[in-house]
Design a protein around this motif. Structure first.
Motif, mmCIF file in Angstrom:
data_model
loop_
_atom_site.group_PDB
_atom_site.id
_atom_site.type_symbol
_atom_site.label_atom_id
_atom_site.label_comp_id
_atom_site.label_asym_id
_atom_site.label_seq_id
_atom_site.Cartn_x
_atom_site.Cartn_y
_atom_site.Cartn_z
ATOM 1 N N GLN A 58 -22.284 -7.416 4.870
ATOM 2 C CA GLN A 58 -23.524 -6.719 4.820
ATOM 3 C C GLN A 58 -24.508 -6.332 3.542
ATOM 4 O O GLN A 58 -25.333 -6.624 3.389
ATOM 5 N N LEU A 59 -23.320 -5.768 2.727
ATOM 6 C CA LEU A 59 -23.888 -5.505 1.513
ATOM 7 C C LEU A 59 -24.309 -6.723 0.640
ATOM 8 O O LEU A 59 -25.296 -6.684 -0.084
ATOM 9 N N THR B 62 -26.980 -14.571 9.549
ATOM 10 C CA THR B 62 -27.103 -13.395 10.303
ATOM 11 C C THR B 62 -26.530 -13.736 11.912
ATOM 12 O O THR B 62 -25.963 -12.897 12.393
ATOM 13 N N MET C 173 -25.525 -9.665 1.800
ATOM 14 C CA MET C 173 -26.587 -10.023 2.514
ATOM 15 C C MET C 173 -27.714 -9.035 1.812
ATOM 16 O O MET C 173 -28.584 -9.909 1.560
ATOM 17 N N LYS C 174 -27.494 -8.003 1.777
ATOM 18 C CA LYS C 174 -28.944 -7.231 1.256
ATOM 19 C C LYS C 174 -28.908 -7.408 -0.272
ATOM 20 O O LYS C 174 -30.146 -7.856 -0.826
ATOM 21 N N ASP C 175 -27.828 -7.832 -1.133
ATOM 22 C CA ASP C 175 -27.824 -8.321 -2.495
ATOM 23 C C ASP C 175 -28.579 -9.623 -2.673
ATOM 24 O O ASP C 175 -29.514 -9.862 -3.487
ATOM 25 N N GLN C 176 -28.405 -10.475 -1.870
ATOM 26 C CA GLN C 176 -28.585 -11.588 -1.627
ATOM 27 C C GLN C 176 -30.057 -11.809 -1.446
ATOM 28 O O GLN C 176 -30.926 -12.708 -1.863
ATOM 29 N N VAL C 177 -30.577 -11.159 -0.423
ATOM 30 C CA VAL C 177 -31.955 -10.920 -0.208
ATOM 31 C C VAL C 177 -32.827 -10.827 -1.281
ATOM 32 O O VAL C 177 -33.924 -10.935 -1.322
ATOM 33 N N GLU C 178 -32.404 -9.439 -1.850
ATOM 34 C CA GLU C 178 -33.078 -9.023 -3.216
ATOM 35 C C GLU C 178 -33.038 -10.038 -4.427
ATOM 36 O O GLU C 178 -34.105 -10.312 -4.863
ATOM 37 N N ARG D 20 -35.641 -12.389 -3.063
ATOM 38 C CA ARG D 20 -37.195 -11.859 -3.329
ATOM 39 C C ARG D 20 -37.349 -11.900 -4.675
ATOM 40 O O ARG D 20 -38.504 -12.137 -4.839
#
Length: 407
Positions: A167-168, A111, A170-175, A178
């Protein structure tokens, strides 16, 4: 006309030319000057003398051509400077954005890098305009320009797409992370249960204190240190999991077993740390040889009083503090009797009798006798205080009678 030959043209060009307008102005001025030089006469008549001007005109043409070549070279270098800055930015950015984060630290780092790229992008983008304007000028004056700009523009467009997809990603990786957090929590709990079971089995028991074996007690201390180091590594994992739960908005897991284990280990560490401190001070005094130390037993007495005061100030007595208090009391009872074993005037035979009385090993001599040897038979010294006193007094009386006989 020949002033160009009197200066360093390279330094002059480097100093004064930065924008595309600077090169345009100089190319126009040089072209006009070249046309003017063509109108210069080939010879001049001064009275009856004819001066040949051809060598001067040739030199002037050479100077103009040299300046033109330098203008072209510097323009190419300037364009290359812009393209290199763009190329470097694009390559570094693509490399940074290509990394797929696998942990919270890597997400934070990714980030941060993305923010740096976004911040630098407005600074780099004008380099394209500068390079393209200068490249058009280069084509107009030299007939050809640099071809690398078109491929560089394609790389820039690709970077734009990668930034959007990053950005997409990063969102997928965070999920994904999680979802993995629950599995990591379960694995940690299993490791913690195994550690707790081994700790309960291996941690020093209270009955070990009753052995009085210094080697065994030191081994207990080492077990505590080793387990503390192992647990410290597990604590790093636990803290990381708690950070992840906060970041992913997950319900904090029940880590009460870790807290209980930590509390138990702290209690054992403090309790056995007390023994370690006692033993360090005790050993320091015990290693003294008796001939030297017998006149300084007050040092040992002060050591005992210091520890007695310290043990009394403890908020809550422990098995260890009770054990140490017993040691302090035992040696405090021994200290007054030590005056009977100082033996400054004892003969070798009397020393051997005393060694037998105290139960010291065969072969013990005054020369090798240490305070530790006497501390090891502290109970015997206390029990036989009266006999030691009698022996001492008998030796003194015998010495007095011998002195009177000699007189």
């Amino acid at each position: 006309w020949v002033v160009l030959g009197q200066v360093d043209l390279e330094k002059l060009v480097e100093k004064h030319l930065t924008s595309v307008q600077d090169w345009e102005r100089n190319f126009k001025a040089l072209k006009a000057r070249g046309k003017e030089s063509e109108r210069l006469p080939s010879q001049e008549k001064v009275d009856c003398i004819t001066v040949n001007c051809e060598p001067v005109k040739t030199t002037i043409d050479d100077l103009i051509q040299r300046l033109f070549d330098l203008l072209l070279l510097s323009l190419k270098k300037s364009i290359q400077g812009h393209t290199q800055a763009i190329e470097s930015f694009v390559s570094e950015s693509m490399e940074a954005l290509a990394m797929r984060p696998e942990s919270m630290e890597e997400i934070g780092a990714a980030t941060g890098k993305y923010s740096q790229i976004v911040a630098r992008k407005p600074e780099i983008l004008p380099q394209f305009q500068f390079a393209e304007e200068k490249n058009r000028l280069l084509r107009s004056v030299a007939g050809t320009g640099l071809d690398s700009l078109s491929s560089l523009r394609a790389k820039w467009d690709k970077l734009e797409l990668v930034m959007e997809s990053h950005q997409l990603m990063m969102k997928d990786q965070v999920e994904v992370m999680r979802n993995h957090a629950a599995g990591r929590i379960s694995a940690y709990k299993a490791d913690l249960e195994r550690f707790k079971a081994r700790w309960d089995q291996l941690k020093p028991k209270d009955e070990m204190l009753e052995t009085g074996d210094h080697a065994v007690l030191l081994a207990c201390l080492q077990i505590i240190r080793d387990k503390q180091q192992e647990f410290q590594e597990m604590e790093l994992v636990r803290n990381k999991l708690l950070e992840d739960c906060t970041y992913f908005n997950l319900e904090p897991p029940d880590f009460s077993l870790a807290e209980d284990t930590k509390r138990d280990m702290v209690e054992h560490s403090q309790m056995w740390g007390l023994y370690e401190e006692w033993q360090q001070g005790f050993t320091e005094k015990a290693r003294e040889d008796w001939i030297t130390f017998r006149s300084k037993t007050y040092v040992f007495e002060e050591f005992l009083f210091t520890w007695q005061d310290r043990l009394r100030k403890l908020e809550k007595p422990t098995v260890m503090s009770v054990k140490l208090q017993g040691e302090v009391d035992k040696y405090k009872n021994m200290v007054p009797v030590l005056k009977y074993v100082r033996g400054e005037h004892l003969s070798q035979d009397h020393w051997l009798d005393m060694f037998r009385l105290l139960g010291l090993p065969r072969g013990t001599t005054l020369e090798r006798l240490t305070f530790s040897d006497l501390l090891g038979v502290a109970n015997t010294i206390i029990e036989k205080a009266l006999e030691l006193k009698v022996c001492r007094n008998m030796f003194v009386d015998n010495n007095c009678r011998s002195d009177q006989t000699e007189m």
